[in-house]
Design a protein around this motif. Structure first.
Motif: not given
Length: 687
Positions: A590-596, A622-624, A642-645, A671-675
């Motif tokens: 599992v991977g979580l990729y976050y950037k502010f 953020a992407d999961l 785009n977890l934060f929409d 916005g948030r999307s799923y793949f």
């Protein structure tokens, strides 16, 4: 020893990230960008950032932008009308970032890097990023940094046949249609074969983006629909100490843009931007003797972009071509062509264990034509470069270099020097310090391209001069140390860039009081900042955590009557955390990729000729992703982007700041999307 080193290279490329850590810590992750020969990352005199195959795979991205968007110091801005992305490294972007594929520069028709979205992500093995000027080795455009995209190569000495098939589907916000229309649809098939002397590859990829809008009236879309077909073949040969490789890549891309339908007339203005791109490469490397090596690279790139415009009547269903003389003159019906020929040869002479020398030369020829181009201009650049690595003692590496250039159009700086140094202070501590003189040639678009439509009013300037820069960088790296079973690698870097004759886009009023934008040389521009980056590993967890703080120069600072007491720099922070955790028993990860991304500041003049600080909102991204091996040949992948929409970003704009029409809102994302997708990987030894 050579066999052990070669085996480490092979393992580093094949093992997943959580298993790769021990290997790379013991022998060093291997890098090639700017090097005399592949060498461990820690041995490089340059500060190189690498993104390996497992990281790319886990992102589940359909283009390179989707891989790099969570990296520190790298930002993207997209022109939604033209579907192109501006890439920024350490505060600078456009033509100041050099994009390479296997070390060969890619041609872009504009300062923006549309080539980043026109490379098949499925063919990439690794991405290497060098921050700061690399003008001595790579010439013009390499001011802010270099992004080298390294494609997959056959395993040396192994007879093997492999077939890979990938299918991935993704929603766009709350819209989705299977395999076409709404959403993102990606399919790829790749075949590789090799034996002791020959290697061959072929691939075909389709990327389809259905576009998206949540505000525009039918049939306009804020994010334009795009359809891509990519394909390529390659053939390589090796015999003893000689290797040669040829590949050709083809791209067909269609971007569709439409104005809202007029509810009174039922008419809509529609445009198609159709790109056809061929990229040929021929590379060789030859170990002539234990002391001499020779590398050559030749490339021919043919880029053609058609603009086709129509008026669609939704009442009658008819679509009429807008190709009368007036519309052709306005660029509504146009074919723009760009051709680039590039050749480079570089030798390496190991004079002694302490001194190596690299002489080389390159030739670059650019040509363009089209309705929006003044004449059929061309630019030829000839360069000779010389660098060396001097190791007076085992813990010191000094690399001076110089480039001499001659250009057929502009006055190139006669001499471009650089010096990079590396000091191994201890078993775990390295210090790097560098100075580089950089330069950037005006590109054909800035010199001769005229672009006028509903969203653009740009006019070329043939009198531009080349940019030059003085750049300084200092970094200290603390290589892996352990604390209670947790292994940490840290790096702290600082940089300062000072640019002269900086090429920028300015607005002015013509005789009819129309606002037009053109390129001009500004006396000065600067960037300054720092990056603190850390890699943390613990058992099956790998995390990259960092922070950057970059200052953007107040371009009015040179005019004290305007600047007054305003700050010399406007600052913007970034924070990122990329985390990968593996479940070996489940054969998953599992991977979580976050950037502010902090507020992006720019000083501008408003309508009253007052200096104001314009800023775009800060945002979190953020992407999961999830990955699971299934049976012997299959791998399933799924995730959320785009977890934060994030959708629109507010901007405070005190005046005109670009060539595009806009307001106080930027449509940044949909916005948030799923793949979800599946990959089939089959390998068979043919011996």
């Amino acid at each position: 020893m050579k066999k052990i080193y070669a085996l480490s290279i092979l393992l580093a490329g094949m093992l997943p990230a959580f298993a790769q850590t021990d290997t790379t810590q013991a022998l060093g992750e291997v890098v090639v960008t700017g090097q005399y020969a592949p060498q461990p990352l820690r041995s490089s005199v340059y500060k190189v950032r690498t993104i390996n195959a497992e990281y790319i795979r886990m992102r589940g991205a359909t283009d390179i932008v989707g891989v790099l968007n969570s990296e520190l110091g790298i930002r993207f801005a997209t022109d939604n009308t033209l579907g192109e992305s501006d890439t920024r490294i350490l505060g600078l972007g456009g033509a100041r970032v050099k994009i390479l594929i296997d070390g060969v520069p890619l041609a872009d028709r504009d300062a923006t890097k549309q080539s980043l979205t026109q490379i098949d992500i499925n063919t990439i093995e690794k991405i290497e990023i060098v921050e700061g000027p690399m003008s001595v080795i790579y010439g013009t455009d390499a001011l802010a940094g270099v992004i080298n995209i390294i494609t997959r190569k056959a395993v040396k000495g192994r007879d093997n046949l492999s077939i890979s098939v990938r299918v991935q589907e993704e929603s766009i916000a709350d819209t989705y249609s299977p395999f076409s229309g709404n959403g993102i649809h990606n399919e790829n098939i790749t075949i590789n074969w090799n034996n002791a002397h020959w290697k061959a590859s072929a691939y075909v990829t389709r990327n389809n983006f259905g576009g998206y809008t949540d505000t525009a009236a039918f049939p306009a879309k804020v994010f334009k629909p795009k359809d891509q077909w990519m394909g390529g073949v390659g053939l390589g040969y090796r015999f003893r100490q000689f290797n040669a490789w040829y590949r050709v890549d083809y791209l067909n891309e269609e971007l569709f843009a439409a104005s809202p339908m007029n509810l009174n007339t039922g008419l809509s203005f529609r445009q198609y931007y159709i790109t056809n791109r061929y990229t040929h490469q021929l590379q060789t490397d030859w170990t002539i003797s234990p002391k001499w090596k020779l590398n050559t690279a030749a490339s021919l790139q043919d880029y053609k972009r058609n603009t086709e415009s129509y008026t669609k009547n939704y009442v009658t269903g008819q679509q009429v071509r807008n190709d009368n003389p007036a519309n052709i003159a306005a660029g509504y019906w146009d074919i723009t062509k760009f051709q680039t020929f590039f050749f480079r040869a570089a030798g390496v002479w190991e004079a002694s264990p302490k001194i190596s020398v690299q002489p080389g030369f390159d030739i670059k020829y650019d040509k363009t034509s089209g309705q929006r181009v003044s004449g059929t201009p061309s630019i030829t650049d000839y360069s000779f470069f010389l660098s060396s690595e001097i190791k007076p003692v085992s813990w010191v590496n000094i690399r001076p270099g110089v480039r001499f250039s001659k250009n057929a159009v502009y006055d190139a700086p006669p001499v471009i020097p650089s010096i990079n140094t590396k000091f191994r202070l201890s078993k775990t501590l390295d210090l790097r310090a560098s100075y580089a003189r950089g330069f950037r040639a005006p590109i054909l678009r800035e010199l001769y391209f005229n672009f006028f439509d509903a969203n653009h009013s740009i006019q070329g300037n043939p009198d531009l001069k080349a940019e030059t820069s003085n750049s300084y960088m200092l970094s200290i790296s603390c290589n892996t140390f352990s604390v209670g079973g947790v292994r940490i690698t840290s790096s702290l870097s600082g940089f300062y860039n000072d640019y002269r004759d900086f090429i920028d886009l300015y607005g002015f009023r013509d005789a009819n009081n129309n606002e037009i934008f053109s390129y001009f040389n500004r006396d000065r521009y600067r960037t300054i900042g720092g990056i603190f980056d850390n890699t943390i590993t613990w058992r099956n967890l790998t995390a990259n955590v960092g922070v950057s703080y970059i200052g953007y120069y107040n371009k009015f600072q040179e005019d004290k009557s305007l600047a007054g007491e305003r700050s010399r720099f406007a600052w913007s922070p970034e924070v990122n955390a990329n985390v990968l955790y593996a479940f070996p028993q489940l054969k998953g990860s599992v991977g979580l990729y976050y950037k502010f991304t902090g507020k992006i500041p720019v000083y501008n003049l408003n309508a009253d000729d007052e200096i104001v600080l314009s800023e775009r909102d800060a945002f979190h991204w953020a992407d999961l992703t999830l990955s699971k091996d299934l049976f012997k040949y299959f791998r399933l992948q799924a995730g959320v982007r785009n977890l934060f929409d994030v959708t629109r970003l507010n901007s405070t704009q005190g005046g005109s700041s670009g060539a595009h029409s806009g307001g106080a809102v930027t449509n940044y994302a949909y916005g948030r999307s799923y793949f979800a997708g599946i990959v089939f990987q089959w390998n068979k030894s043919t011996k």
